[in-house]
Each structure stands twice: as C-alpha cells, then as structure tokens.
Design an enzyme around this catalytic site. Structure first.
Site, PDB file in Angstrom:
ATOM      1  N   ASP A  33       0.823  -1.119  -0.036  1.00  0.00           N
ATOM      2  CA  ASP A  33      -0.070  -0.126  -0.002  1.00  0.00           C
ATOM      3  C   ASP A  33       0.886   1.311   0.063  1.00  0.00           C
ATOM      4  OD1 ASP A  33      -1.869   2.319   1.036  1.00  0.00           O
ATOM      5  OD2 ASP A  33      -3.212   0.707   1.253  1.00  0.00           O
ATOM      6  N   ALA A  82      -6.515   1.926  -5.193  1.00  0.00           N
ATOM      7  CA  ALA A  82      -7.079   2.599  -6.251  1.00  0.00           C
ATOM      8  C   ALA A  82      -7.304   4.097  -5.690  1.00  0.00           C
ATOM      9  CB  ALA A  82      -8.317   2.216  -6.943  1.00  0.00           C
ATOM     10  N   SER A  84     -10.286   6.383  -5.153  1.00  0.00           N
ATOM     11  CA  SER A  84     -11.592   5.920  -5.180  1.00  0.00           C
ATOM     12  C   SER A  84     -12.873   6.940  -4.873  1.00  0.00           C
ATOM     13  CB  SER A  84     -11.713   4.863  -3.975  1.00  0.00           C
ATOM     14  OG  SER A  84     -11.606   5.730  -2.695  1.00  0.00           O
ATOM     15  N   THR A 124     -15.955  -1.716  -9.653  1.00  0.00           N
ATOM     16  CA  THR A 124     -17.091  -0.951  -9.125  1.00  0.00           C
ATOM     17  C   THR A 124     -18.298  -1.094 -10.031  1.00  0.00           C
ATOM     18  OG1 THR A 124     -18.079   1.254  -8.771  1.00  0.00           O
ATOM     19  CG2 THR A 124     -15.958   1.168 -10.010  1.00  0.00           C
ATOM     20  N   ASP A 125     -19.453  -0.949  -9.347  1.00  0.00           N
ATOM     21  CA  ASP A 125     -20.783  -0.776 -10.193  1.00  0.00           C
ATOM     22  C   ASP A 125     -20.801   0.319 -11.230  1.00  0.00           C
ATOM     23  OD1 ASP A 125     -21.375   0.926  -8.107  1.00  0.00           O
ATOM     24  OD2 ASP A 125     -23.438   0.083  -7.694  1.00  0.00           O
ATOM     25  N   GLU A 126     -19.865   1.347 -10.612  1.00  0.00           N
ATOM     26  CA  GLU A 126     -20.001   2.599 -11.384  1.00  0.00           C
ATOM     27  C   GLU A 126     -19.362   2.621 -12.895  1.00  0.00           C
ATOM     28  OE1 GLU A 126     -18.979   6.107  -9.079  1.00  0.00           O
ATOM     29  OE2 GLU A 126     -19.219   4.939  -7.220  1.00  0.00           O
ATOM     30  N   TYR A 149     -13.592   8.878 -12.355  1.00  0.00           N
ATOM     31  CA  TYR A 149     -13.179   7.518 -11.505  1.00  0.00           C
ATOM     32  C   TYR A 149     -13.776   6.653 -12.090  1.00  0.00           C
ATOM     33  CZ  TYR A 149     -14.106   4.307  -7.909  1.00  0.00           C
ATOM     34  OH  TYR A 149     -14.440   3.174  -7.349  1.00  0.00           O
ATOM     35  N   LYS A 153     -11.715   3.232 -13.564  1.00  0.00           N
ATOM     36  CA  LYS A 153     -11.706   1.795 -13.320  1.00  0.00           C
ATOM     37  C   LYS A 153     -12.366   1.021 -14.523  1.00  0.00           C
ATOM     38  CE  LYS A 153     -11.945   0.331  -9.415  1.00  0.00           C
ATOM     39  NZ  LYS A 153     -10.794  -0.131  -8.498  1.00  0.00           N
ATOM     40  N   ARG A 213     -28.626   4.651  -4.581  1.00  0.00           N
ATOM     41  CA  ARG A 213     -27.546   3.842  -4.419  1.00  0.00           C
ATOM     42  C   ARG A 213     -27.855   2.514  -3.775  1.00  0.00           C
ATOM     43  NH1 ARG A 213     -26.073   7.157  -7.581  1.00  0.00           N
ATOM     44  NH2 ARG A 213     -24.284   8.212  -7.462  1.00  0.00           N
ATOM     45  N   ASP A 271     -25.485  20.282  -7.142  1.00  0.00           N
ATOM     46  CA  ASP A 271     -25.364  18.871  -7.626  1.00  0.00           C
ATOM     47  C   ASP A 271     -23.897  18.523  -8.239  1.00  0.00           C
ATOM     48  OD1 ASP A 271     -25.998  16.135  -7.839  1.00  0.00           O
ATOM     49  OD2 ASP A 271     -27.553  16.717  -9.247  1.00  0.00           O
ATOM     50  N   PRO A 273     -21.295  17.535 -10.820  1.00  0.00           N
ATOM     51  CA  PRO A 273     -21.465  17.404 -12.289  1.00  0.00           C
ATOM     52  C   PRO A 273     -21.257  15.900 -12.941  1.00  0.00           C
ATOM     53  CG  PRO A 273     -19.598  18.816 -11.697  1.00  0.00           C
ATOM     54  CD  PRO A 273     -19.988  18.114 -10.385  1.00  0.00           C
ATOM     55  N   HIS A 275     -23.411  13.796 -12.012  1.00  0.00           N
ATOM     56  CA  HIS A 275     -24.034  12.874 -11.062  1.00  0.00           C
ATOM     57  C   HIS A 275     -24.539  11.719 -11.835  1.00  0.00           C
ATOM     58  CE1 HIS A 275     -25.272  12.935  -6.887  1.00  0.00           C
ATOM     59  NE2 HIS A 275     -24.891  11.792  -7.223  1.00  0.00           N
TER      60      HIS A 275
HETATM   61  P1  NAD Z   1     -10.001   3.675  -0.227  1.00  0.00           P
HETATM   62  O1  NAD Z   1      -9.774   4.988  -0.888  1.00  0.00           O
HETATM   63  O2  NAD Z   1     -10.537   3.591   1.381  1.00  0.00           O
HETATM   64  O3  NAD Z   1      -8.484   2.983  -0.002  1.00  0.00           O
HETATM   65  C1  NAD Z   1      -7.597   2.787  -1.117  1.00  0.00           C
HETATM   66  C2  NAD Z   1      -6.109   2.382  -0.616  1.00  0.00           C
HETATM   67  O4  NAD Z   1      -5.347   2.035  -1.669  1.00  0.00           O
HETATM   68  C3  NAD Z   1      -5.653   3.169   0.493  1.00  0.00           C
HETATM   69  O5  NAD Z   1      -4.969   2.400   1.191  1.00  0.00           O
HETATM   70  C4  NAD Z   1      -4.531   3.652  -0.415  1.00  0.00           C
HETATM   71  O6  NAD Z   1      -3.355   4.216   0.311  1.00  0.00           O
HETATM   72  C5  NAD Z   1      -4.316   2.516  -1.543  1.00  0.00           C
HETATM   73  N1  NAD Z   1      -3.575   3.198  -2.629  1.00  0.00           N
HETATM   74  C6  NAD Z   1      -4.039   4.275  -3.497  1.00  0.00           C
HETATM   75  N2  NAD Z   1      -3.160   4.527  -4.560  1.00  0.00           N
HETATM   76  C7  NAD Z   1      -2.313   3.475  -4.265  1.00  0.00           C
HETATM   77  C8  NAD Z   1      -1.088   3.372  -5.161  1.00  0.00           C
HETATM   78  N3  NAD Z   1      -0.699   3.905  -6.204  1.00  0.00           N
HETATM   79  N4  NAD Z   1      -0.201   2.279  -4.712  1.00  0.00           N
HETATM   80  C9  NAD Z   1      -0.799   1.494  -3.648  1.00  0.00           C
HETATM   81  N5  NAD Z   1      -1.699   1.911  -2.893  1.00  0.00           N
HETATM   82  C10 NAD Z   1      -2.635   2.624  -3.338  1.00  0.00           C
HETATM   83  O7  NAD Z   1     -10.751   2.756  -0.890  1.00  0.00           O
HETATM   84  P2  NAD Z   1     -11.932   1.503  -0.849  1.00  0.00           P
HETATM   85  O8  NAD Z   1     -13.203   2.240  -0.484  1.00  0.00           O
HETATM   86  O9  NAD Z   1     -11.312   0.668   0.186  1.00  0.00           O
HETATM   87  O10 NAD Z   1     -11.774   0.883  -2.171  1.00  0.00           O
HETATM   88  C11 NAD Z   1     -11.045  -0.208  -2.344  1.00  0.00           C
HETATM   89  C12 NAD Z   1     -11.445  -0.716  -3.707  1.00  0.00           C
HETATM   90  O11 NAD Z   1     -12.725  -1.070  -4.062  1.00  0.00           O
HETATM   91  C13 NAD Z   1     -10.825   0.464  -4.651  1.00  0.00           C
HETATM   92  O12 NAD Z   1     -10.620  -0.093  -5.840  1.00  0.00           O
HETATM   93  C14 NAD Z   1     -12.264   1.057  -5.210  1.00  0.00           C
HETATM   94  O13 NAD Z   1     -12.488   1.495  -6.891  1.00  0.00           O
HETATM   95  C15 NAD Z   1     -13.152  -0.283  -5.295  1.00  0.00           C
HETATM   96  N6  NAD Z   1     -14.705  -0.034  -4.939  1.00  0.00           N
HETATM   97  C16 NAD Z   1     -15.016   0.533  -3.458  1.00  0.00           C
HETATM   98  C17 NAD Z   1     -16.514   0.584  -3.374  1.00  0.00           C
HETATM   99  C18 NAD Z   1     -16.915   1.630  -2.095  1.00  0.00           C
HETATM  100  O14 NAD Z   1     -18.245   1.804  -1.816  1.00  0.00           O
HETATM  101  N7  NAD Z   1     -15.756   2.180  -1.275  1.00  0.00           N
HETATM  102  C19 NAD Z   1     -17.237   0.237  -4.009  1.00  0.00           C
HETATM  103  C20 NAD Z   1     -17.015  -0.492  -5.297  1.00  0.00           C
HETATM  104  C21 NAD Z   1     -15.653  -0.807  -5.619  1.00  0.00           C
HETATM  105  P1  TYD Z   2     -20.283   8.862  -2.443  1.00  0.00           P
HETATM  106  O1  TYD Z   2     -20.500   8.341  -1.106  1.00  0.00           O
HETATM  107  O2  TYD Z   2     -19.260   9.732  -3.149  1.00  0.00           O
HETATM  108  O3  TYD Z   2     -20.321   7.482  -3.541  1.00  0.00           O
HETATM  109  P2  TYD Z   2     -20.495   7.470  -4.848  1.00  0.00           P
HETATM  110  O4  TYD Z   2     -20.802   8.625  -5.543  1.00  0.00           O
HETATM  111  O5  TYD Z   2     -19.104   6.849  -5.472  1.00  0.00           O
HETATM  112  O6  TYD Z   2     -21.829   6.487  -5.007  1.00  0.00           O
HETATM  113  O7  TYD Z   2     -21.815   9.414  -2.645  1.00  0.00           O
HETATM  114  C1  TYD Z   2     -22.907   8.419  -2.668  1.00  0.00           C
HETATM  115  C2  TYD Z   2     -24.043   9.400  -3.000  1.00  0.00           C
HETATM  116  O8  TYD Z   2     -24.352  10.549  -1.980  1.00  0.00           O
HETATM  117  C3  TYD Z   2     -23.834   9.947  -4.272  1.00  0.00           C
HETATM  118  O9  TYD Z   2     -25.239  10.014  -5.000  1.00  0.00           O
HETATM  119  C4  TYD Z   2     -23.384  11.635  -4.027  1.00  0.00           C
HETATM  120  C5  TYD Z   2     -24.169  11.808  -2.678  1.00  0.00           C
HETATM  121  N1  TYD Z   2     -23.309  12.587  -1.865  1.00  0.00           N
HETATM  122  C6  TYD Z   2     -24.099  13.721  -1.380  1.00  0.00           C
HETATM  123  O10 TYD Z   2     -25.208  14.080  -1.706  1.00  0.00           O
HETATM  124  N2  TYD Z   2     -23.182  14.459  -0.403  1.00  0.00           N
HETATM  125  C7  TYD Z   2     -22.129  14.281  -0.020  1.00  0.00           C
HETATM  126  O11 TYD Z   2     -21.448  15.139   0.712  1.00  0.00           O
HETATM  127  C8  TYD Z   2     -21.372  13.298  -0.731  1.00  0.00           C
HETATM  128  C9  TYD Z   2     -20.002  12.878  -0.417  1.00  0.00           C
HETATM  129  C10 TYD Z   2     -22.098  12.492  -1.538  1.00  0.00           C
END
Ligand code: NAD
Ligand code: TYD
Length: 337
Positions: A33, A82, A84, A124-126, A149, A153, A213, A271, A273, A275
């Site tokens: 990491d 990543a 994220s 990710t589902d995104e 983002y 991905k 979501r 909102d 951009p 979104h």
């Molecule tokens: P996070 O942002 O909490 O953690 C990301 C981690 O990756 C951190 O520990 C960071 O230090 C490390 N990292 C970033 N860039 C790096 C690099 N260049 N080299 C080595 N390490 C690096 O992310 P998360 O929410 O735990 O998400 C983890 C994975 O799951 C990501 O690939 C994200 O796209 C995917 N994902 C997340 C969600 C979500 O809801 N959080 C949903 C779907 C997919």
């Molecule tokens: P987020 O947690 O950033 O996840 P993602 O956009 O990757 O799904 O946001 C979740 C939803 O919440 C998204 O529709 C954006 C909205 N949002 C707010 O309304 N206020 C906020 O402060 C944040 C961070 C997100």
C-alpha cells in the site's frame, strides 16, 4: 497459502485482511500500500502481530517495488489499490489515471512475471454508469462510465480482460455496489454525514438527494470476495450488491432518526457534475453460481456503523486532519515492517 493484497490499508482492503487472517491464520499475507491520504494503519492494528502478516509501503505504479514485494508463485493477488472518490476525480483526474489504470497494468505485468496464481481485480458498479429504473446492470452489459473515477476503473477492467485473453492469466473481476461500515474515510456520503451529524454540522445533499445507491455492508462484500477468490470461475466477472437500493435522502433520514438529529441539518448544495442518478447491479450470478448470501440487514448495519463512529471520534478527527501517518509513526515508530 500466500496472498498479496494491494490497497489493504484502505476501507475495504483492511476489512478483507482482518477477515482473511481471522479465517486463515496460518496464511502468509503481504499488504502492499502506498499509504495515501485514504489509508489508515489503525484499521490494521488487530493484525499487526499476526505471524503471516507484513506491510510494504509502495506504489502500484512502480514495477520494481511491486516486483520486490511480491513473492514468486503467490497463490492469490487481490488488487484493491485505487484512488476511489468520485468528487476528487472531478477536481483532478490525473492521479486516478495513474493509480487506477497504469497501476493495474503494472500489477498484471508483475503478477504474470512472478507466476502468481489467481488475480482478483476489485472494480465497481460505477463502470456501468447511470442505470434507469427498473433495469439492473448485468455482467455482460456495455460499460458506460460517467465520472473520471469510473472511466479509470473501466479502463482497468479492459486491461484485465486483455491480459486474460492475450496471456491466459487466471483473473476475475468483481464489481461491488456502495459499501458502508466502520473505518471508511469521512469523505464518502455515510461517514461524512454521520460525523457531521454528530458534530451538529450541516450535511451537504447534492441536488435533490433522490439519487439511488445500492448499499452493502463491507463485511458482506468481503465475504463475497473470499468466495470469489476460492470458487469463482477464471476469466469471469461477478456483481456484488446489497439488493438494498435507497435514495440518498432516505439513507440520510435513517441516520437522523438513529442519532435523534433534526432534518434541518440536511443542506442542499449544487449537484455533482455528471452525477449518476441510479446504480443497480444484478447479482444473480453470485447468488446462483456461488451460493452467496448476505448476513447484515441494512438497519442493523447502519446502527452499528453509527455506533462505531460515535465510539471512534478520535479516529474521525485524525482522519479529517490527515494525521494518520503521524499517529502511526508515534504508535509504532515506523510505517513498514
Ligand atoms: P480507499 O480509498 O479507502 O483505499 C484505497 C487504498 O489504496 C488506500 O489504502 C491507499 O493508500 C491505497 N492506494 C491508493 N493508490 C495507491 C497506489 N498508487 N499504490 C498503492 N496503494 C495505493 O478505497 P476503498 O473504498 O477501500 O476501495 C477499495 C477498492 O474497491 C477500490 O479499487 C475501489 O475502486 C473499489 N470499490 C469501492 C467501493 C466503495 O464503496 N468504497 C465500491 C466498489 C468498488
Ligand atoms: P459517494 O459516497 O461519494 O459514493 P458514489 O458517488 O461513488 O456512489 O456518494 C454517494 C451518493 O451521495 C452520491 O449520490 C453522491 C451523494 N453525496 C451527497 O449528496 N453529499 C455528499 O456530501 C457526498 C460525499 C455524496
């Protein structure tokens, strides 16, 4: 078994490591990491002393560093690392392209050179973009990412699939919906809203707040990842979702209810951009092929998550002020071992 995890100090990766080592205490697990702002080594305090666990601080874009850290013929690579957060990618996409696209190619190259076994790529589902109701995003559907983002991905997924086709590597892609739970950096909706509500500060609601979501508890996601790592079919993609679609306003209303806070804390802001209005993954394949089920009902998971943030006010304060690494240095004296 030897497991090489990238991004294991983040939100989902740290849950994955805690759970994996609890279930397989004799495995060797290397956490690679970069320790960006999103990393938090406090999340891994419980595995610090585990005999098979080690942490290497390094960048997935640095082939030499990855090569040096990855043992030959490790059984499993789990690539979480990543950038994220969608809002950050809108402010500046460069680091997303570097870490998420280049970083994935480097991981694929090194895993192949090191003759790693299975490569589990966390997506990710995104990548499916906006999914109008009542449609659900299926594994074979076209990818139509909206944000920088999601586009990064998507590019990473194409590189994984290209490596499967060209080099016949054993790779699997998982696409998960929105995770929630403890240890999530307070920039994403839930931890940001909970910590602001606890401090009686306004919670920004983007636009009308009616975006949908599909929320899944991070422990359920990690159980699904364990299952895919062990039983998934090489070359496949699996969707992991909560079957729990909610509008942002609905989720925020539940949080206000749990905390007994007034609705006046919700503050409409401009909102985001581009979104995406709605995400919805079809996770039938996980359920039917692999027999996956979820354990955490949303209301329970949300209550426990709120309680966790209430009990960890110092963690939140450090996260917000970017003090993780200082904290770690004070606690443990070094950032790697
Ligand atoms: P996070 O942002 O909490 O953690 C990301 C981690 O990756 C951190 O520990 C960071 O230090 C490390 N990292 C970033 N860039 C790096 C690099 N260049 N080299 C080595 N390490 C690096 O992310 P998360 O929410 O735990 O998400 C983890 C994975 O799951 C990501 O690939 C994200 O796209 C995917 N994902 C997340 C969600 C979500 O809801 N959080 C949903 C779907 C997919
Ligand atoms: P987020 O947690 O950033 O996840 P993602 O956009 O990757 O799904 O946001 C979740 C939803 O919440 C998204 O529709 C954006 C909205 N949002 C707010 O309304 N206020 C906020 O402060 C944040 C961070 C997100």
């Amino acid at each position: 078994m030897t497991v090489f995890v990238t991004g294991g100090a983040g939100f989902i990766g740290s849950q994955f490591i805690r759970d994996w080592l609890a279930q397989h205490p004799s495995d060797r697990l290397i956490n690679f990491d970069k320790l960006t702002y999103a990393a938090n080594l406090e999340n891994l305090a419980s595995v610090e002393g585990a005999p098979g666990y080690s942490l290497v601080q390094g960048d997935v874009c640095d082939p030499e560093a990855v090569h040096a850290a990855m043992p030959d013929a490790c059984d499993l690579v789990v690539h979480f690392a990543a950038e994220s957060h969608v809002d950050r990618s809108i402010l500046s996409a460069t680091e997303f392209v570097r870490a998420n696209v280049l970083g994935t190619q480097v991981m694929l190259d090194v895993a192949r050179a090191r003759k790693a076994g299975r490569f589990l790529h966390i997506s990710t589902d995104e990548v499916g973009g906006d999914i109008p109701a009542p449609r659900a995003f299926k594994e074979g559907d076209p990818l139509e990412p909206s944000s920088p983002y999601a586009a990064s991905k998507t590019a990473a997924e194409h590189l994984v699939n290209a490596a499967v086709r060209t080099f016949a590597i054993d790779a699997i892609i998982t696409r998960t919906s929105n995770n929630y739970g403890p240890y999530q950096f307070p920039e994403k909706l839930l931890p940001l809203a909970i910590s602001n509500m606890l401090a009686n500060r306004p919670v920004p609601v983007y636009g009308d707040g009616l975006q949908v979501r599909d929320w899944i508890h991070v422990a359920d996601n990690c159980a699904a990842l364990h299952l895919v790592a062990r039983k998934g079919k090489a070359g496949s993609t699996y969707h992991i979702g909560g079957r729990n679609p909610r509008t942002n306003r609905e989720v925020l209303g539940m949080l206000l209810g749990i905390l007994g806070k007034p609705e006046s804390l919700l503050t409409t802001v401009t909102d985001r951009p581009g979104h995406d209005r709605r995400y919805a993954v079809d996770c039938t394949r996980m359920e039917e092929e692999l027999g996956w089920t979820r354990e955490v009902p949303f209301e329970d998971g949300l209550r426990r998550t709120v309680q966790w943030y209430q009990d960890h006010a110092d963690w939140v304060a450090r996260a917000k002020s970017g003090e993780y690494r200082d904290y770690y240095a004070r606690q443990y004296g070094t950032q790697t071992r």
